[in-house]
Design a protein around this motif. Structure first.
Motif, PDB file in Angstrom:
ATOM      1  N   TYR A  14     -22.004  49.465 -32.237  1.00 23.94           N
ATOM      2  CA  TYR A  14     -22.959  48.918 -31.281  1.00 23.94           C
ATOM      3  C   TYR A  14     -22.203  48.264 -30.131  1.00 23.94           C
ATOM      4  O   TYR A  14     -21.090  47.776 -30.318  1.00 23.94           O
ATOM      5  N   GLY A  17     -22.874  42.208 -28.349  1.00 26.92           N
ATOM      6  CA  GLY A  17     -24.060  41.392 -28.131  1.00 26.92           C
ATOM      7  C   GLY A  17     -25.400  41.980 -28.503  1.00 26.92           C
ATOM      8  O   GLY A  17     -26.414  41.559 -27.971  1.00 26.92           O
ATOM      9  N   GLY A  19     -28.925  42.682 -30.527  1.00 24.08           N
ATOM     10  CA  GLY A  19     -29.795  41.793 -31.281  1.00 24.08           C
ATOM     11  C   GLY A  19     -31.091  42.484 -31.657  1.00 24.08           C
ATOM     12  O   GLY A  19     -31.360  43.606 -31.234  1.00 24.08           O
ATOM     13  N   GLY A  23     -34.755  38.246 -31.157  1.00 29.89           N
ATOM     14  CA  GLY A  23     -33.643  37.471 -30.627  1.00 29.89           C
ATOM     15  C   GLY A  23     -32.552  37.170 -31.640  1.00 29.89           C
ATOM     16  O   GLY A  23     -31.504  36.640 -31.279  1.00 29.89           O
ATOM     17  N   GLU A  24     -32.774  37.502 -32.917  1.00 30.68           N
ATOM     18  CA  GLU A  24     -31.760  37.252 -33.930  1.00 30.68           C
ATOM     19  C   GLU A  24     -30.562  38.161 -33.690  1.00 30.68           C
ATOM     20  O   GLU A  24     -30.689  39.320 -33.306  1.00 30.68           O
ATOM     21  N   LYS A  25     -29.371  37.623 -33.925  1.00 28.10           N
ATOM     22  CA  LYS A  25     -28.135  38.362 -33.720  1.00 28.10           C
ATOM     23  C   LYS A  25     -28.012  39.487 -34.740  1.00 28.10           C
ATOM     24  O   LYS A  25     -28.339  39.324 -35.911  1.00 28.10           O
ATOM     25  N   LEU A  26     -27.541  40.644 -34.306  1.00 23.26           N
ATOM     26  CA  LEU A  26     -27.269  41.761 -35.202  1.00 23.26           C
ATOM     27  C   LEU A  26     -25.801  41.687 -35.597  1.00 23.26           C
ATOM     28  O   LEU A  26     -24.916  41.829 -34.765  1.00 23.26           O
ATOM     29  N   ASP A  27     -25.563  41.403 -36.869  1.00 30.69           N
ATOM     30  CA  ASP A  27     -24.207  41.395 -37.387  1.00 30.69           C
ATOM     31  C   ASP A  27     -24.171  42.238 -38.659  1.00 30.69           C
ATOM     32  O   ASP A  27     -25.175  42.835 -39.052  1.00 30.69           O
TER      33      ASP A  27
END
Length: 58
Positions: A14, A17, A19, A23-27
């Motif tokens: 990806y 940055g 998400g 709004g939650e972060k994509l990790d």
């Protein structure tokens, strides 16, 4: 998404940055949770897309 030859693993990259819509972060942890949820959820329409993959051993 790329698949390693004959390994059953897929790697998705990806841009920096990314998400979710809320709004939650994509990790990695969020991606793992999402994939596992689709594998276990009754009536999941994504299960057949994900099923050919195997978890990566760490």
């Amino acid at each position: 998404m790329t698949a390693a030859p004959r390994s059953g693993h897929r790697r998705t990259r990806y841009p920096p940055g990314p998400g979710f819509h809320d709004g939650e972060k994509l990790d990695a942890a969020a991606a793992k949770f999402s994939i596992e949820r689709h594998m276990k959820m009754p009536g999941s329409q994504r299960r057949s897309e994900i099923a050919p993959t195997r978890p990566r051993s760490t």
